[in-house]
Scaffold this motif. Sequence first.
Motif, PDB file in Angstrom:
ATOM      1  N   TYR A 154      18.775  53.638 125.759  1.00 24.23           N
ATOM      2  CA  TYR A 154      19.164  54.380 126.946  1.00 24.23           C
ATOM      3  C   TYR A 154      19.398  55.842 126.590  1.00 24.23           C
ATOM      4  O   TYR A 154      19.990  56.159 125.550  1.00 24.23           O
ATOM      5  N   CYS A 155      18.997  56.703 127.491  1.00 21.08           N
ATOM      6  CA  CYS A 155      19.283  58.122 127.381  1.00 21.08           C
ATOM      7  C   CYS A 155      20.533  58.428 128.198  1.00 21.08           C
ATOM      8  O   CYS A 155      20.726  57.886 129.293  1.00 21.08           O
ATOM      9  N   LYS A 156      21.365  59.279 127.669  1.00 18.42           N
ATOM     10  CA  LYS A 156      22.573  59.713 128.375  1.00 18.42           C
ATOM     11  C   LYS A 156      22.692  61.219 128.217  1.00 18.42           C
ATOM     12  O   LYS A 156      22.489  61.755 127.133  1.00 18.42           O
ATOM     13  N   VAL A 157      23.025  61.898 129.314  1.00 16.04           N
ATOM     14  CA  VAL A 157      23.238  63.337 129.238  1.00 16.04           C
ATOM     15  C   VAL A 157      24.571  63.690 129.889  1.00 16.04           C
ATOM     16  O   VAL A 157      25.040  62.988 130.781  1.00 16.04           O
ATOM     17  N   SER A 158      25.137  64.771 129.425  1.00 17.81           N
ATOM     18  CA  SER A 158      26.322  65.336 130.071  1.00 17.81           C
ATOM     19  C   SER A 158      25.912  66.692 130.634  1.00 17.81           C
ATOM     20  O   SER A 158      25.215  67.470 129.966  1.00 17.81           O
ATOM     21  N   VAL A 159      26.376  66.952 131.870  1.00 18.50           N
ATOM     22  CA  VAL A 159      25.867  68.103 132.612  1.00 18.50           C
ATOM     23  C   VAL A 159      27.014  68.937 133.161  1.00 18.50           C
ATOM     24  O   VAL A 159      27.998  68.374 133.671  1.00 18.50           O
ATOM     25  N   GLY A 160      26.866  70.233 133.066  1.00 21.29           N
ATOM     26  CA  GLY A 160      27.780  71.134 133.721  1.00 21.29           C
ATOM     27  C   GLY A 160      29.133  71.267 133.053  1.00 21.29           C
ATOM     28  O   GLY A 160      29.438  70.625 132.052  1.00 21.29           O
TER      29      GLY A 160
END
Length: 117
Positions: free
Chosen positions: A94-100
């Motif tokens: 799974y890919c996970k990103v954190s944004v902002g």
Amino acid sequence: QVQLVESGGGLVQAGGSLRLSCAASGSIFSINTMGWYRQAPGKQRELVAQISRGGDTNYADSVKGRFTISRDNAKNTAFLQMNSLKPEDTAVYYCKVSVGAGNMHYWGKGTLVTVSS
């Protein structure tokens, strides 16, 4: 909202290689950390590797020296180069990103990697 699409999974023999990609789209102002996690049958999801916007990386001990995470900030895409694959690497990745500024987290739907012995 942010959408993540993973690709590159598949079936490979032990010792082989695969390259995973994670493309982010949607309301993206700034992607902070991008990471790859995996979950094998009957096991908890675990961190495989992550990379900061500036390029700092972190790896699980089990993949150090075999996997390499990278990213293309212009294309909001992360990659995971997996070499010397082992049967125990079999999992959904799974890919996970954190944004902002608030570090909102988003997950992809996963891509299956199967390593045969």
